[in-house]
Design a protein around this motif. Structure first.
Motif, mmCIF file in Angstrom:
data_model
loop_
_atom_site.group_PDB
_atom_site.id
_atom_site.type_symbol
_atom_site.label_atom_id
_atom_site.label_comp_id
_atom_site.label_asym_id
_atom_site.label_seq_id
_atom_site.Cartn_x
_atom_site.Cartn_y
_atom_site.Cartn_z
ATOM 1 N N LYS A 19 0.842 -1.201 0.000
ATOM 2 C CA LYS A 19 0.000 0.000 0.000
ATOM 3 C C LYS A 19 0.869 1.241 0.000
ATOM 4 N N GLU A 27 -5.961 -5.066 -5.251
ATOM 5 C CA GLU A 27 -6.765 -4.468 -4.186
ATOM 6 C C GLU A 27 -6.822 -5.439 -3.023
ATOM 7 N N GLU A 28 -6.858 -4.890 -1.810
ATOM 8 C CA GLU A 28 -6.972 -5.705 -0.606
ATOM 9 C C GLU A 28 -8.261 -5.339 0.105
ATOM 10 N N ASP A 29 -8.989 -6.349 0.519
ATOM 11 C CA ASP A 29 -10.236 -6.136 1.246
ATOM 12 C C ASP A 29 -10.370 -7.224 2.295
ATOM 13 N N GLY A 30 -10.199 -6.853 3.542
ATOM 14 C CA GLY A 30 -10.358 -7.810 4.640
ATOM 15 C C GLY A 30 -9.378 -8.960 4.590
ATOM 16 N N TYR A 44 -6.873 -10.541 -1.374
ATOM 17 C CA TYR A 44 -6.309 -9.727 -2.443
ATOM 18 C C TYR A 44 -6.918 -10.151 -3.776
#
Length: 78
Positions: free
Chosen positions: A15, A32-35, A38
């Protein structure tokens, strides 16, 4: 996991994630990273023909490692 210098400095999987220009910059690919998960995301220039099949195949695809430096994304860094 002990990371290589390339993995520690990879701008695509740390990031803030940098986008990768494809097809002379007409399409951008980014992680993208979410919780803790990736995925690969495709950003187009607004012309669906330019993005084409790449978006349908890649957009939202979950990944476990960076496709550019091969850093495992689901492991702790040392």
């Amino acid at each position: 996991m002990k990371l290589t210098v390339k993995q520690k400095n990879c701008p695509y999987c740390h990031k803030p994630f940098q986008s990768i220009p494809l097809f002379n910059g007409e399409v951008l690919l980014r992680i993208e990273e979410d919780g803790g998960e990736y995925s690969l995301m495709v950003e187009g220039n607004g012309d669906p023909e330019d993005v084409g099949i790449l978006s349908m195949v890649t957009d939202g695809q979950l990944i476990n490692g960076c496709p550019f430096c091969r850093r495992p994304l689901n492991e702790e860094e040392e």
